[in-house]
Motif scaffolding. Sequence first.
Motif, PDB file in Angstrom:
ATOM      1  N   SER A  74      31.923 -11.541  -5.988  1.00 38.46           N
ATOM      2  CA  SER A  74      33.327 -11.212  -6.242  1.00 38.46           C
ATOM      3  C   SER A  74      33.620  -9.732  -6.063  1.00 38.46           C
ATOM      4  CB  SER A  74      33.717 -11.649  -7.652  1.00 38.46           C
ATOM      5  OG  SER A  74      32.919 -10.980  -8.621  1.00 38.46           O
ATOM      6  N   GLN A  75      32.578  -8.891  -6.141  1.00 36.62           N
ATOM      7  CA  GLN A  75      32.746  -7.442  -5.971  1.00 36.62           C
ATOM      8  C   GLN A  75      31.634  -6.913  -5.057  1.00 36.62           C
ATOM      9  OE1 GLN A  75      32.790  -5.979 -10.069  1.00 36.62           O
ATOM     10  NE2 GLN A  75      35.024  -6.034 -10.095  1.00 36.62           N
ATOM     11  N   PRO A  76      31.766  -7.156  -3.748  1.00 36.80           N
ATOM     12  CA  PRO A  76      30.668  -6.826  -2.835  1.00 36.80           C
ATOM     13  C   PRO A  76      30.566  -5.343  -2.478  1.00 36.80           C
ATOM     14  CG  PRO A  76      32.496  -7.803  -1.627  1.00 36.80           C
ATOM     15  CD  PRO A  76      32.852  -7.889  -3.072  1.00 36.80           C
ATOM     16  N   PHE A  77      31.524  -4.522  -2.931  1.00 35.98           N
ATOM     17  CA  PHE A  77      31.533  -3.113  -2.524  1.00 35.98           C
ATOM     18  C   PHE A  77      31.282  -2.160  -3.693  1.00 35.98           C
ATOM     19  CE2 PHE A  77      34.151  -5.301   0.638  1.00 35.98           C
ATOM     20  CZ  PHE A  77      33.544  -4.877   1.817  1.00 35.98           C
ATOM     21  N   ASN A  78      30.651  -2.643  -4.749  1.00 35.60           N
ATOM     22  CA  ASN A  78      30.383  -1.772  -5.894  1.00 35.60           C
ATOM     23  C   ASN A  78      29.492  -0.592  -5.518  1.00 35.60           C
ATOM     24  OD1 ASN A  78      31.901  -3.423  -7.503  1.00 35.60           O
ATOM     25  ND2 ASN A  78      30.168  -4.467  -8.460  1.00 35.60           N
ATOM     26  N   SER A  79      28.454  -0.858  -4.760  1.00 35.17           N
ATOM     27  CA  SER A  79      27.539   0.227  -4.376  1.00 35.17           C
ATOM     28  C   SER A  79      28.233   1.216  -3.444  1.00 35.17           C
ATOM     29  CB  SER A  79      26.289  -0.351  -3.707  1.00 35.17           C
ATOM     30  OG  SER A  79      26.631  -1.087  -2.531  1.00 35.17           O
TER      31      SER A  79
END
Length: 724
Positions: free
Chosen positions: A271-276
Motif C-alpha cells: 500500500s506504500q511502495p515508496f516509503n524508502s
Amino acid sequence: MSQNTQGPFQLTRRRIIGSGAAAITLLVHDLALAFKPPTARLAGARPQPQGTPTQPQAPAGAPDWSGGPGKARFRIDGLAKVTGQKIYARDFRAADMPGWPTRTPERMAMILRATNPGVAFTGLNLDALAGVDAVPLLTITQTALTGFAWPQRDLASLNLSLPFSSAGADGVSQLLVPVGTAPQFYGQPVAILVFADSNAYRRAKRALQFQPGVVLTGGLAAPPAQPWVMAYSPVNYLTRYDVPGVAPPIPPFSQVQVGYASDPYQPDSTSQPFNSTARALRQRINTTLQAPRSGVLQLCGTYSTQVLDPMFMEPEAGLAWLDPAKQGNGGGALHLVLGTQATNGDATDSWTMFSKDDCPIKVKTVVLNSCYPGGGFGGRDVSTFPSLLAVTAALADGPVRIAQDRYEQFQGGLKQLASNITQRIAVDAKTGQFLAFGSQQVLPSGGQNNYSQFVAMLAAYCGLSGYDISQAYVDAIAQPSTGVVAGSMRGFGGPQASFAVETLVDEVAVALKRDPIELREINALREGNRTITGAPLEQPMRLREICRRAREHPLWREREKVKARRAKEGVRYGVGFALANQAYGTGKDGVMAEVALAPDGRLTVRTNCVDMGNGSATTLAISTAGWLGRNAHDVVMGDVGSFNALELHSGSKGNWTDPLWTPSFAMSSSACLTAFHQVHVTEQASRVLFEAGLLPAAAAIWGVPVAQVQGRTAWQAGRLTAPG
C-alpha cells in the motif's frame, strides 16, 4: 437584468439528479481522497415537519429583505433575530413543537463532568438535593452505581454503537466515565441527572454547581487495557522533491505524482511502495537544511499556539423526545431540536447509536428539527452534546431539555487544537528564494479523537502556506492528551500551520534585511506550480499580485515614518503582513440543494447546510436569481431527511457506473463550503429548474422550439424575454 447565455444543458446523471417543478442537485467536489469518513445516506431520517417553528418566518406586513434579483437589503433571518423570535435551540420548549406530548411535563437534564482525569471516578454524592426538594427522577451513568438509593440506568446495559469520534487514546469509545476508571479527559461527563421540571432543575443546579465532593474520586485508576496511542490515526507524512539538474537525475516526487502516500519511518509495503524513496529524499532535503553552505541562510524555530474556545453566542442546548408510538413496528421516532453544523452526521449517529440487535431501545426514524446554531465554525461539528441528549431522551419518560450555561459550555465544548511546530528553512541569501523546508507539527488534541486526525491532515496540507518550495517535507500528528476534546473549530488546522510558517518567514526577512512582502512575492505560488502534496495549480494564482499591490499601498510604504511619529507620542505602532493559501486537494465534499417552485410562483431553497452566523441563508436565497430571475422567498436550512428521496448510497466500493452511487453524500457545514460549493449547487439546481421546466414552458407559450431560444433568454423586471 440577468442573462442565460450558456449553451444547451445536458441532462446527465453526473451533473444533476431531478427535474421538473422541483430541481435537486447533488454536487461532489472530489479533489483528492481524504480519510475523513463521509456521512452515508440515512435511511431512518425523516424530513422535519412542514412549518416547523425552528425555521423562522417573516411576520405579516414585515418589510422585504430582498433588494432585487441577486441582492439583499438585509439578512433573510434578520427580522426574526432583531424582533426576538424563537430561532435558536435554547429558545424552544416541547410545547412549541407540533405533535409533541403536552400531558407529560418537559424534563430538564444536567450533565455532571469530571475535573481530574488522573484519578478514578467512584460515585456521586447527591445528598444536597434531598434538602432542596430536587431529587432526580433518573440518574444515568455508564455503569451502575452500587448502593445508589434513587432510580438509575446505565449505558453499558444498552450496548450502544457509539460514533468513531468518541474513541479515546486507548481505543475505547465512551460517552460517560465508567465507575472505577479514570476519565479520558478534563470535563468528560460522568453522569446525567434528569429532573421533573425546570424548577427542580434550577434548585438542583444551585445546590450542586461549583461544589466540591459531588463527583467522588478515589485513588489512581488501573491502567487501560490498551496502551495509549502516540497519535490518532491516520498520521500525515508529506514529501515533495522536484529539483532538476541533479546527478544522477531524480524524478519529481510527491504524493500526487507517484500516486501513493508514503511513511518515511516504515519499510516499503504494497500500500506504500515508496516509503524508502521518501526517506532517501528527506535525507537530501535535510542536507540542504542543515549542512553549512556559502550563500545559504539556514534558520530553525519552534512555534506554539494555545488551545482556544470558540465562545460562540449560544452555548449548546436542545430538546429531544423518543416517540414510543411505533415501538411495536420496528422502533420509535427520535425527535431532536438542535443547533448543529453536522445535521446529517448527528442524525446518523443518533440513529446508529441504538442500531445493534441486542440494544433494548429501538429507534426506527430520526427527525432533526434544525435551528440556527448561534455560532459554530467547527465548535458544533461532531460534538458529543447531541449523543448525550439523544440517549437521555431514550431513557426519560417524555420530552427532555438540556441547556448548558456559559461555564458548562467552556467545561465540555469542543476546542481548537493547540500546536507545537518545529520548522527549518534554507534560503538563497542573494535571491531570497526558498530552497528547502521541513516541518514537524504536533497538535495536542484532547482525550477523544473527534476530528483531530483530519485537522492535523489539513494542517499538513497547509504546511507550506502559499509558497513554492521544491524540496520540502511536513509531518503532522494529532497527539492525544487529557485536555478537553478538540476538533475542527476555526480553520481546521490551517491557522496553526500558517502562523508557524509566516512567523518563520518574517524571521528570514529580518535576517536578510529584505522587505517581508517582497520576500513573500518572490516565493508565492503561481499557476503551474505544485503544492506540498504535488497537486498541480492549473488556475490563475493572484498571490504575487496581492503582494505587489500590498507593497505599493501607503499603509506599507509609510509604515516606518508613521511608526517614528507615533513613538514620539508614546504610542507603539506597527504594520505586519502575512500570506496564506486555502489548502488545495484536501478531500471530497458532498453538498446538496433543492430549489422548488410552487404553483403561486413562490421559490423555496432547501439545503442540509446551516447558517452559523455567516449569512449563508441569505447567500443561498439570492443564488437563485441568475437562472430564475428572482431571489427565493424561503430558505429551509439543515434539512436532513428530504434528500433521502434520491435513494443514493456512498459505499466505499461503489463507482460512477451505478447511477445511485456518490462518493460523498453530505458533509458538515462550514463557512468555506457555504461560500463556494453550497452556492454553486444551489445555482445548478436553479439551472435545472430553468432548463428542464421554465424554458420549455416559455417556449410553448411563445410557440417556438426550445432550441430557438436556448441560451438567448434574459430576465428583465421579473419577466423572461427572448429576441424575436
